[in-house]
Design a protein around this motif. Sequence first.
Motif, PDB file in Angstrom:
ATOM      1  N   ILE A  29     -30.192  -5.398 -14.871  1.00  0.00           N
ATOM      2  CA  ILE A  29     -29.849  -5.822 -16.234  1.00  0.00           C
ATOM      3  C   ILE A  29     -31.112  -6.060 -17.044  1.00  0.00           C
ATOM      4  CG2 ILE A  29     -28.872  -7.737 -17.564  1.00  0.00           C
ATOM      5  CD1 ILE A  29     -26.699  -7.968 -15.426  1.00  0.00           C
ATOM      6  N   GLU A  30     -32.071  -6.746 -16.475  1.00  0.00           N
ATOM      7  CA  GLU A  30     -33.324  -7.012 -17.190  1.00  0.00           C
ATOM      8  C   GLU A  30     -34.071  -5.711 -17.477  1.00  0.00           C
ATOM      9  OE1 GLU A  30     -35.046  -9.828 -14.434  1.00  0.00           O
ATOM     10  OE2 GLU A  30     -34.725 -11.458 -15.880  1.00  0.00           O
ATOM     11  N   ASN A  31     -34.112  -4.800 -16.524  1.00  0.00           N
ATOM     12  CA  ASN A  31     -34.822  -3.531 -16.727  1.00  0.00           C
ATOM     13  C   ASN A  31     -34.221  -2.733 -17.875  1.00  0.00           C
ATOM     14  OD1 ASN A  31     -36.570  -4.090 -14.613  1.00  0.00           O
ATOM     15  ND2 ASN A  31     -35.389  -2.923 -13.103  1.00  0.00           N
ATOM     16  N   ILE A  32     -32.888  -2.631 -17.900  1.00  0.00           N
ATOM     17  CA  ILE A  32     -32.228  -1.881 -18.971  1.00  0.00           C
ATOM     18  C   ILE A  32     -32.441  -2.578 -20.310  1.00  0.00           C
ATOM     19  CG2 ILE A  32     -29.970  -1.157 -19.857  1.00  0.00           C
ATOM     20  CD1 ILE A  32     -29.115  -0.649 -16.989  1.00  0.00           C
ATOM     21  N   PHE A  33     -32.402  -3.900 -20.315  1.00  0.00           N
ATOM     22  CA  PHE A  33     -32.656  -4.656 -21.547  1.00  0.00           C
ATOM     23  C   PHE A  33     -34.036  -4.339 -22.112  1.00  0.00           C
ATOM     24  CE2 PHE A  33     -34.866  -8.445 -23.185  1.00  0.00           C
ATOM     25  CZ  PHE A  33     -34.140  -8.667 -24.359  1.00  0.00           C
ATOM     26  N   TYR A  34     -35.061  -4.412 -21.278  1.00  0.00           N
ATOM     27  CA  TYR A  34     -36.428  -4.221 -21.779  1.00  0.00           C
ATOM     28  C   TYR A  34     -36.720  -2.775 -22.162  1.00  0.00           C
ATOM     29  CZ  TYR A  34     -37.624  -8.993 -20.463  1.00  0.00           C
ATOM     30  OH  TYR A  34     -37.683 -10.356 -20.384  1.00  0.00           O
ATOM     31  N   SER A  35     -36.092  -1.822 -21.501  1.00  0.00           N
ATOM     32  CA  SER A  35     -36.407  -0.414 -21.777  1.00  0.00           C
ATOM     33  C   SER A  35     -35.565   0.172 -22.909  1.00  0.00           C
ATOM     34  CB  SER A  35     -36.203   0.428 -20.518  1.00  0.00           C
ATOM     35  OG  SER A  35     -34.841   0.436 -20.131  1.00  0.00           O
ATOM     36  N   MET A  36     -34.403  -0.400 -23.171  1.00  0.00           N
ATOM     37  CA  MET A  36     -33.474   0.213 -24.132  1.00  0.00           C
ATOM     38  C   MET A  36     -33.219  -0.611 -25.390  1.00  0.00           C
ATOM     39  SD  MET A  36     -32.229   3.182 -22.991  1.00  0.00           S
ATOM     40  CE  MET A  36     -30.616   3.353 -23.741  1.00  0.00           C
ATOM     41  N   ARG A  37     -33.753  -1.812 -25.479  1.00  0.00           N
ATOM     42  CA  ARG A  37     -33.374  -2.694 -26.590  1.00  0.00           C
ATOM     43  C   ARG A  37     -33.817  -2.181 -27.958  1.00  0.00           C
ATOM     44  NH1 ARG A  37     -37.475  -7.883 -25.990  1.00  0.00           N
ATOM     45  NH2 ARG A  37     -39.249  -6.735 -25.133  1.00  0.00           N
ATOM     46  N   TYR A  38     -34.828  -1.328 -28.012  1.00  0.00           N
ATOM     47  CA  TYR A  38     -35.302  -0.816 -29.297  1.00  0.00           C
ATOM     48  C   TYR A  38     -34.885   0.632 -29.547  1.00  0.00           C
ATOM     49  CZ  TYR A  38     -38.208  -5.002 -29.280  1.00  0.00           C
ATOM     50  OH  TYR A  38     -38.641  -6.313 -29.243  1.00  0.00           O
ATOM     51  N   VAL A  39     -34.038   1.172 -28.694  1.00  0.00           N
ATOM     52  CA  VAL A  39     -33.516   2.524 -28.911  1.00  0.00           C
ATOM     53  C   VAL A  39     -32.381   2.421 -29.918  1.00  0.00           C
ATOM     54  CG1 VAL A  39     -32.428   4.524 -27.843  1.00  0.00           C
ATOM     55  CG2 VAL A  39     -34.156   3.225 -26.579  1.00  0.00           C
ATOM     56  N   THR A  40     -32.543   3.011 -31.089  1.00  0.00           N
ATOM     57  CA  THR A  40     -31.608   2.773 -32.193  1.00  0.00           C
ATOM     58  C   THR A  40     -30.451   3.764 -32.258  1.00  0.00           C
ATOM     59  OG1 THR A  40     -33.034   4.074 -33.665  1.00  0.00           O
ATOM     60  CG2 THR A  40     -33.368   1.687 -33.621  1.00  0.00           C
ATOM     61  N   ASN A  41     -30.633   4.987 -31.740  1.00  0.00           N
ATOM     62  CA  ASN A  41     -29.519   5.926 -31.829  1.00  0.00           C
ATOM     63  C   ASN A  41     -28.451   5.552 -30.794  1.00  0.00           C
ATOM     64  OD1 ASN A  41     -29.498   7.731 -29.285  1.00  0.00           O
ATOM     65  ND2 ASN A  41     -31.661   7.779 -29.907  1.00  0.00           N
ATOM     66  N   TRP A 101     -28.526 -15.800 -21.723  1.00  0.00           N
ATOM     67  CA  TRP A 101     -27.382 -15.133 -22.343  1.00  0.00           C
ATOM     68  C   TRP A 101     -27.847 -14.039 -23.295  1.00  0.00           C
ATOM     69  CZ3 TRP A 101     -22.393 -14.648 -21.603  1.00  0.00           C
ATOM     70  CH2 TRP A 101     -21.610 -14.078 -22.608  1.00  0.00           C
ATOM     71  N   HIS A 102     -28.977 -14.234 -23.951  1.00  0.00           N
ATOM     72  CA  HIS A 102     -29.493 -13.235 -24.886  1.00  0.00           C
ATOM     73  C   HIS A 102     -29.718 -11.905 -24.177  1.00  0.00           C
ATOM     74  CE1 HIS A 102     -31.795 -11.353 -28.076  1.00  0.00           C
ATOM     75  NE2 HIS A 102     -32.803 -11.162 -27.236  1.00  0.00           N
ATOM     76  N   VAL A 103     -30.345 -11.942 -23.008  1.00  0.00           N
ATOM     77  CA  VAL A 103     -30.603 -10.706 -22.260  1.00  0.00           C
ATOM     78  C   VAL A 103     -29.292 -10.064 -21.835  1.00  0.00           C
ATOM     79  CG1 VAL A 103     -31.590  -9.759 -20.132  1.00  0.00           C
ATOM     80  CG2 VAL A 103     -32.881 -11.430 -21.471  1.00  0.00           C
ATOM     81  N   LEU A 104     -28.361 -10.873 -21.340  1.00  0.00           N
ATOM     82  CA  LEU A 104     -27.081 -10.342 -20.874  1.00  0.00           C
ATOM     83  C   LEU A 104     -26.280  -9.732 -22.018  1.00  0.00           C
ATOM     84  CD1 LEU A 104     -25.134 -10.018 -18.496  1.00  0.00           C
ATOM     85  CD2 LEU A 104     -24.204 -12.293 -19.050  1.00  0.00           C
ATOM     86  N   SER A 105     -26.284 -10.379 -23.179  1.00  0.00           N
ATOM     87  CA  SER A 105     -25.491  -9.873 -24.311  1.00  0.00           C
ATOM     88  C   SER A 105     -26.068  -8.582 -24.877  1.00  0.00           C
ATOM     89  CB  SER A 105     -25.396 -10.940 -25.408  1.00  0.00           C
ATOM     90  OG  SER A 105     -26.674 -11.242 -25.943  1.00  0.00           O
ATOM     91  N   ILE A 106     -27.408  -8.482 -24.951  1.00  0.00           N
ATOM     92  CA  ILE A 106     -28.021  -7.243 -25.432  1.00  0.00           C
ATOM     93  C   ILE A 106     -27.784  -6.114 -24.436  1.00  0.00           C
ATOM     94  CG2 ILE A 106     -30.171  -6.105 -26.086  1.00  0.00           C
ATOM     95  CD1 ILE A 106     -29.144  -8.102 -28.140  1.00  0.00           C
ATOM     96  N   PHE A 107     -27.845  -6.426 -23.154  1.00  0.00           N
ATOM     97  CA  PHE A 107     -27.530  -5.439 -22.124  1.00  0.00           C
ATOM     98  C   PHE A 107     -26.111  -4.901 -22.312  1.00  0.00           C
ATOM     99  CE2 PHE A 107     -25.058  -5.084 -18.183  1.00  0.00           C
ATOM    100  CZ  PHE A 107     -25.629  -3.956 -17.613  1.00  0.00           C
ATOM    101  N   ALA A 108     -25.152  -5.787 -22.538  1.00  0.00           N
ATOM    102  CA  ALA A 108     -23.765  -5.356 -22.719  1.00  0.00           C
ATOM    103  C   ALA A 108     -23.627  -4.471 -23.955  1.00  0.00           C
ATOM    104  CB  ALA A 108     -22.849  -6.577 -22.837  1.00  0.00           C
ATOM    105  N   LEU A 109     -24.360  -4.805 -25.014  1.00  0.00           N
ATOM    106  CA  LEU A 109     -24.324  -3.992 -26.231  1.00  0.00           C
ATOM    107  C   LEU A 109     -24.912  -2.605 -25.972  1.00  0.00           C
ATOM    108  CD1 LEU A 109     -23.742  -3.940 -29.309  1.00  0.00           C
ATOM    109  CD2 LEU A 109     -26.087  -4.742 -29.654  1.00  0.00           C
ATOM    110  N   ILE A 110     -25.998  -2.545 -25.245  1.00  0.00           N
ATOM    111  CA  ILE A 110     -26.615  -1.258 -24.899  1.00  0.00           C
ATOM    112  C   ILE A 110     -25.644  -0.400 -24.105  1.00  0.00           C
ATOM    113  CG2 ILE A 110     -28.404  -0.182 -23.460  1.00  0.00           C
ATOM    114  CD1 ILE A 110     -30.216  -2.597 -24.216  1.00  0.00           C
ATOM    115  N   MET A 111     -24.978  -1.003 -23.129  1.00  0.00           N
ATOM    116  CA  MET A 111     -24.033  -0.263 -22.289  1.00  0.00           C
ATOM    117  C   MET A 111     -22.914   0.347 -23.119  1.00  0.00           C
ATOM    118  SD  MET A 111     -25.055  -0.436 -19.109  1.00  0.00           S
ATOM    119  CE  MET A 111     -23.581  -0.181 -18.121  1.00  0.00           C
TER     120      MET A 111
END
Length: 511
Positions: A29-41, A101-111
Amino acid sequence: MGRIYRFSWNTIVWLGEAQDNSDKALETIENIFYSMRYVTNRRHPPLEDFERLSIPTPGSALWQDLNHLLGRPWFRRVWVIQEVALSENFYVRCGHRSLSWHVLSIFALIMKEHNLLRYLKVHNSLLNGQIGCQRVSEIDRMKNGTSPLESISSSHMLPELVAGRDAQATQLKDKVYALMGLASSSLQPNYSDTVSVCDVYMAATIEVLVVEEANNDRARSFPPWTVPYDTVVNLLCCVDHFDPQSGCPSWVPHWGKARETVSLGYDSASPKLYKAGTGPGGFPDAGNYMRIQQKLRTIVMTGRIFDIIGEYGAPFVGDVESLLHKAFFDESSSTIIKSHHMAMRCDPYPGESGLFEAFWQTIVAAKDFTRLRRAPPAYGDVFGVLLDEVIGRSPAMPHQSYPSRRLTMDHLRAQSARRPSQIYRELEEAVYAACSGRTYFTTMKRYMGLGPKYARQGDKICVFTGSHVPFIVRPHRDQSYQLVGECYVHGIMQGEVLRMNNILEEPITLR
């Protein structure tokens, strides 16, 4: 409990002991959060980029680890909504590892936004990672809309009631009571047999509908009340269980049951895409109101009865990945073949659309896979390939056109991230959101649409003044109706009925 969470400095939830590789799941979860949080498309990443983006490959056991973690019972409980929404700083802890919770919620949004939820799928599992991920996003929406120190008004409780429907509770009344900590509600918990579940759901619905004109004890005692149309339209879009034996009026949503469909009208984008009862000018004059009367069991709205359902098909079934395939290629009961036969009897199609465009637009309810924009013409190109294949001729319908570069089934089956296969994946999502749990129907005037699986021949299509989507209503006694649910009808979604001089506005009574 609401006051405790509001004034806590930090809140830590215990998910349980470390097991099923939960440590690896938290790390993923942390890895996906840090690598994908700024991918806008919002596109699905190419498979060859998964490793570079720290996303597990489709066959990786890490998806199973994530599924076990996000499928833990905590994510489905209704009482956790106020626990998260009202806490200032919130953490989840599993074994010896914690995650904000911030990391978990952004991860869920990315997914969700990058269409990665499909890899969390586990067959025949109720508490799976897909549901847990979606719950995180839903609760986070409420957290962002709630002040830890202030209660929301009861008239803004509708989104919370909607979110609570998917949660689990030992008592069905808790689908309402567990959310009272978020609102300044006049409801008092009562678990005695003298107050039924229906009584609680009715009271919660009235709390949502009653506005400032009736916000004191005396006004509450003397209906009829008046309610703005935009409020009641959102409420009616929440109805997707038609059960005349429930004891509740048909217009009261069953807050204790999860939705069977993805709502057509209950989201912020729908009024921009659909304008069935508003037209180009948006909502009607502020003087248009709905009335609640007769001991709170009847509402009266103005609207137009447009048409009558003539034929209806079997409900569409399946998950995101299988529904489209089942609809086209299930030899025992191809839903699309049956719908195609019904659609062919609508030729020539009323209005400006050709028959093929009306058909494919109906199957996706004119929305793309994000449900925020109109469906692009490319969906029709891919849909046409599938339809030709299953019907066995080309073209399969009148007015069917083809792109300059003719697509084939081989293009759609390609595993790479090339454009045709990407559109096919988007079409899967769009068809699932529009069709799952719904049935295809045609009307006496040769229109076609999607409606609740409870729709039947003889039900009527109604466009309420101020509603952006049409509704299906069933004639009841005393010239009143029962609400069956929202629907999509191709050719009347942009205010066309309002411009038909032969269809007059009249009071519509719902029981």
